[in-house]
Design a protein around this motif. Structure first.
Motif, mmCIF file in Angstrom:
data_model
loop_
_atom_site.group_PDB
_atom_site.id
_atom_site.type_symbol
_atom_site.label_atom_id
_atom_site.label_comp_id
_atom_site.label_asym_id
_atom_site.label_seq_id
_atom_site.Cartn_x
_atom_site.Cartn_y
_atom_site.Cartn_z
ATOM 1 N N VAL A 125 0.833 -1.418 -0.100
ATOM 2 C CA VAL A 125 0.223 0.001 -0.060
ATOM 3 C C VAL A 125 0.854 1.269 -0.054
ATOM 4 N N GLU A 126 0.747 1.942 -0.999
ATOM 5 C CA GLU A 126 1.529 3.119 -1.124
ATOM 6 C C GLU A 126 0.884 4.413 -0.709
ATOM 7 N N SER A 127 1.630 5.376 -0.215
ATOM 8 C CA SER A 127 1.029 6.715 0.292
ATOM 9 C C SER A 127 2.135 7.908 0.085
ATOM 10 N N GLY A 128 1.667 9.180 -0.033
ATOM 11 C CA GLY A 128 2.649 9.977 -0.245
ATOM 12 C C GLY A 128 2.861 11.055 -1.425
ATOM 13 N N GLY A 129 1.930 10.388 -2.426
ATOM 14 C CA GLY A 129 1.861 10.932 -3.545
ATOM 15 C C GLY A 129 1.104 12.469 -3.329
ATOM 16 N N GLY A 130 1.057 13.074 -4.693
ATOM 17 C CA GLY A 130 0.497 14.355 -4.566
ATOM 18 C C GLY A 130 1.081 15.129 -5.787
ATOM 19 N N LEU A 131 0.634 16.712 -5.588
ATOM 20 C CA LEU A 131 0.886 17.607 -6.453
ATOM 21 C C LEU A 131 1.915 18.422 -6.117
ATOM 22 N N VAL A 132 3.173 18.588 -6.714
ATOM 23 C CA VAL A 132 4.313 19.445 -6.224
ATOM 24 C C VAL A 132 4.816 20.305 -7.544
ATOM 25 N N GLN A 133 5.427 21.241 -7.123
ATOM 26 C CA GLN A 133 6.030 22.251 -8.232
ATOM 27 C C GLN A 133 7.139 21.577 -8.655
ATOM 28 N N ASP A 141 8.733 13.440 -14.222
ATOM 29 C CA ASP A 141 8.546 12.631 -13.149
ATOM 30 C C ASP A 141 7.192 12.322 -12.937
ATOM 31 N N THR A 142 6.095 12.826 -13.442
ATOM 32 C CA THR A 142 4.774 13.032 -13.411
ATOM 33 C C THR A 142 4.212 11.514 -13.884
ATOM 34 N N ALA A 143 3.756 10.595 -12.741
ATOM 35 C CA ALA A 143 3.364 9.294 -13.114
ATOM 36 C C ALA A 143 2.637 8.900 -11.953
ATOM 37 N N VAL A 144 1.944 7.533 -12.112
ATOM 38 C CA VAL A 144 1.606 6.818 -11.142
ATOM 39 C C VAL A 144 2.737 5.662 -10.627
ATOM 40 N N THR A 161 0.333 5.376 -6.375
ATOM 41 C CA THR A 161 -0.003 6.450 -5.953
ATOM 42 C C THR A 161 0.292 7.833 -6.995
ATOM 43 N N GLN A 162 -0.409 8.833 -7.214
ATOM 44 C CA GLN A 162 -0.204 9.543 -8.417
ATOM 45 C C GLN A 162 0.870 10.554 -7.835
ATOM 46 N N VAL A 163 1.746 10.928 -8.544
ATOM 47 C CA VAL A 163 2.522 11.977 -8.412
ATOM 48 C C VAL A 163 2.651 12.994 -9.711
ATOM 49 N N THR A 164 2.361 14.131 -9.446
ATOM 50 C CA THR A 164 2.085 15.326 -10.345
ATOM 51 C C THR A 164 3.073 16.340 -10.083
ATOM 52 N N VAL A 165 3.834 16.440 -11.133
ATOM 53 C CA VAL A 165 4.854 17.627 -11.001
ATOM 54 C C VAL A 165 4.364 18.570 -11.934
ATOM 55 N N SER A 166 4.124 20.114 -11.344
ATOM 56 C CA SER A 166 3.781 21.077 -12.593
ATOM 57 C C SER A 166 5.128 21.981 -12.665
ATOM 58 N N SER A 167 5.038 22.527 -13.801
ATOM 59 C CA SER A 167 6.222 23.336 -14.382
ATOM 60 C C SER A 167 5.810 24.886 -14.107
#
Length: 122
Positions: free
Chosen positions: A5-13, A90-93, A116-122
């Motif tokens: 069970v993964e955790s800690g993903g999110g949206l980051v710049q 690096d944006t990916a599941v 867990t989804q990780v989204t990196v915004s530019s």
């Protein structure tokens, strides 16, 4: 039955950091290799990092070397992925994974979590 069970993903710049955690259950994982995979939209799942059962041996994809650090706490059956200097690519599941047939990464994992989804915004 193996559960990851993964955790800690999110949206980051871009340039920011995230720390992913993976709680493993179902058996004792201290003898098995553990790692992380990721899958970006429209792309195949790819290897990110692996750590050996004694925690002293690690392997990274070239694309994350020097930016990501994998570690594990066998007492807690938990593996971590510290991600620094994140880039939009690096944006990916991100999937936690293990191979219960091996103490080291041999190009495959036998089990993985839901991601867990990780989204990196530019």
């Amino acid at each position: 039955q193996v559960q990851l069970v993964e955790s800690g993903g999110g949206l980051v710049q871009a340039g920011g950091s995230l720390r992913l955690s993976c709680a493993a259950s179902g058996r004792t994982f201290s003898n098995y290799v553990m790692g992380w995979l990721r899958q970006a939209p429209g792309k195949e799942r790819e290897f990110v990092a692996a750590v050996s059962w004694i925690g002293g041996r690690t392997n990274y994809a070239d694309s994350v070397k020097g930016r990501f650090t994998i570690s594990r706490d066998n007492a807690k059956n938990t593996v971590y992925l510290q991600m620094n200097s994140l880039k939009p690519e690096d944006t990916a599941v991100y999937y936690c994974a293990t191979d219960v047939t091996s103490t080291w990464y041999s190009g495959r994992f036998s089990h993985w979590g839901q991601g867990t989804q990780v989204t990196v915004s530019s």
